[in-house]
Design an enzyme around this catalytic site. Structure first.
Site, mmCIF file in Angstrom:
data_model
loop_
_atom_site.group_PDB
_atom_site.id
_atom_site.type_symbol
_atom_site.label_atom_id
_atom_site.label_comp_id
_atom_site.label_asym_id
_atom_site.label_seq_id
_atom_site.Cartn_x
_atom_site.Cartn_y
_atom_site.Cartn_z
ATOM 1 N N GLY A 31 46.603 50.630 41.683
ATOM 2 C CA GLY A 31 47.271 51.036 40.448
ATOM 3 C C GLY A 31 48.064 49.936 39.777
ATOM 4 O O GLY A 31 47.927 48.765 40.095
ATOM 5 N N HIS A 37 42.350 44.492 36.413
ATOM 6 C CA HIS A 37 41.738 45.770 36.838
ATOM 7 C C HIS A 37 40.752 46.270 35.791
ATOM 8 O O HIS A 37 39.676 46.767 36.116
ATOM 9 C CB HIS A 37 42.798 46.863 37.007
ATOM 10 C CG HIS A 37 43.790 46.600 38.098
ATOM 11 N ND1 HIS A 37 45.105 46.281 37.856
ATOM 12 C CD2 HIS A 37 43.656 46.635 39.448
ATOM 13 C CE1 HIS A 37 45.744 46.134 38.994
ATOM 14 N NE2 HIS A 37 44.895 46.345 39.982
ATOM 15 N N VAL A 176 41.082 36.975 36.379
ATOM 16 C CA VAL A 176 41.503 37.128 34.973
ATOM 17 C C VAL A 176 42.906 36.531 34.866
ATOM 18 O O VAL A 176 43.776 36.814 35.695
ATOM 19 C CB VAL A 176 41.511 38.611 34.553
ATOM 20 C CG1 VAL A 176 41.946 38.752 33.100
ATOM 21 C CG2 VAL A 176 40.128 39.221 34.752
ATOM 22 N N MET A 184 46.420 37.213 36.798
ATOM 23 C CA MET A 184 47.010 38.539 36.637
ATOM 24 C C MET A 184 47.172 39.218 37.992
ATOM 25 O O MET A 184 46.285 39.134 38.849
ATOM 26 C CB MET A 184 46.131 39.380 35.729
ATOM 27 C CG MET A 184 46.135 38.811 34.334
ATOM 28 S SD MET A 184 45.876 40.075 33.128
ATOM 29 C CE MET A 184 45.877 39.057 31.654
ATOM 30 N N SER A 186 49.549 42.765 39.811
ATOM 31 C CA SER A 186 50.571 43.806 39.625
ATOM 32 C C SER A 186 51.938 43.261 40.021
ATOM 33 O O SER A 186 52.968 43.684 39.487
ATOM 34 C CB SER A 186 50.235 45.032 40.473
ATOM 35 O OG SER A 186 48.955 45.512 40.117
ATOM 36 N N ARG A 187 51.968 42.323 40.969
ATOM 37 C CA ARG A 187 53.250 41.788 41.445
ATOM 38 C C ARG A 187 53.917 40.872 40.418
ATOM 39 O O ARG A 187 55.091 40.534 40.573
ATOM 40 C CB ARG A 187 53.058 41.063 42.781
ATOM 41 C CG ARG A 187 52.732 42.023 43.918
ATOM 42 C CD ARG A 187 52.832 41.382 45.296
ATOM 43 N NE ARG A 187 52.815 42.394 46.345
ATOM 44 C CZ ARG A 187 51.742 42.716 47.072
ATOM 45 N NH1 ARG A 187 50.597 42.103 46.859
ATOM 46 N NH2 ARG A 187 51.820 43.646 48.002
#
Ligand code: PAF
Length: 288
Positions: A31, A37, A176, A184, A186-187
């Site tokens: 997520g 993603h 990406v 890129m 999430s962290r």
């Protein structure tokens, strides 16, 4: 887009698609979606008739003291984004459904998981291979797309599929990056402005090594020293590893060629651990 929470319902949905001859492309995620993603989802959509995205922050791949409880989450936004890129199903199982009481089975890959992140994060890859095995059995995909940013994860999952005869074709999606080169992740959400600047040391040092190799440098120690010096010149950076390794075995190399990957893990501000990697020469063939 359908939201499915129950594993049995997910499997029933997939079986229905296979009965009518549709192929299923699968993107497993934890997520907090970003362009990386969404790229995996778009690629899955180009290659398969139906796309399933899973969203599950998998507790078994986090070690003690890692960021399981603070891992960034935004379900509403994730749902909107997955829908927009054309996912057919967002599979969002509860932890109790994935790990019911009494479970005693895990899946682990030896060898490949002893290098790189495996050395710093004991148990991490067993958590990943166990949950990915379960997700493959629940979703029954024909293909699954993984990002090349987690290079070791990609190689480990490919090994697992070969060794355990999973009938799932693994597709790699290139890293990406933001416009300034930051991979890129999430962290990246944890980074304040000055940490964000220091985070650029990863992509910049990979670019530096690639430039030196293009100019003829082949000595790993010389390249490693240049990479280390560049990362150390940024404030608040702590190097976990700088590794030059073979793309298939993940074994360290002493000579640079088309199969050599440089991977880095660097802590920013003492707490945010980022990874990045890149081939040092144009790879001979796409791994897909
Ligand atoms: O790459 C990730 O986000 C996770 O490791 C994965 C593959 C979804 C398994 O939890």
């Amino acid at each position: 887009m359908e939201i499915i929470r129950d594993p049995a319902e997910m499997t029933a949905w997939s079986k229905k698609q296979h009965v009518v001859g549709d192929t299923i492309g699968f993107v497993p995620t934890m997520g907090f979606f970003h362009e990386g993603h969404l790229g995996l989802m778009r690629l899955a959509g180009q290659r398969s008739d139906r796309v399933v995205v899973s969203l599950f922050v998998n507790p078994t791949q986090f070690g003690p003291g890692e960021d399981l409880s603070s891992y960034p989450r935004d379900f509403e936004r994730d749902q909107e984004l997955a829908d927009k890129v054309g996912a057919d199903v967002l599979f969002v199982p509860e932890t109790e459904a994935m790990y019911p009481k009494g479970a005693q089975t895990t899946v682990s890959v030896r060898g490949l998981t002893e290098h790189l992140c495996g050395a710093d994060r004991p148990g991490h890859f067993a958590g990943v291979t166990t949950v990915v095995s379960k997700l493959f059995n629940i979703v029954c995909p024909d293909e699954a797309v993984f990002g090349q940013k987690d290079f070791q994860q990609l190689v480990v999952i490919r090994r697992m599929c070969t060794d355990l005869n999973f009938p799932v074709h693994i597709v790699a999606h290139p890293i990406v990056r933001e416009d300034d080169g930051l991979a890129m992740s999430s962290r990246n959400a944890y980074l304040d402005a000055s940490m964000r600047e220091s985070a650029l040391s990863l992509s910049k040092s990979i670019a530096l090594a690639q430039k030196k190799v293009a100019a003829g440098e082949r000595d790993v120690d010389t390249l490693a020293a240049a990479v280390r010096m560049l990362i150390d010149s940024y404030s608040g950076t702590t190097i976990d590893y700088i590794s030059f390794f073979n793309q298939s075995t993940l074994e360290p190399v002493s000579h640079i060629d088309e199969t050599t990957v440089l991977a880095l893990a660097v802590k920013i501000g003492g707490k945010v651990r980022l990874i990045d990697n890149g081939y040092l020469m144009e790879p001979l063939q796409n791994q897909d």
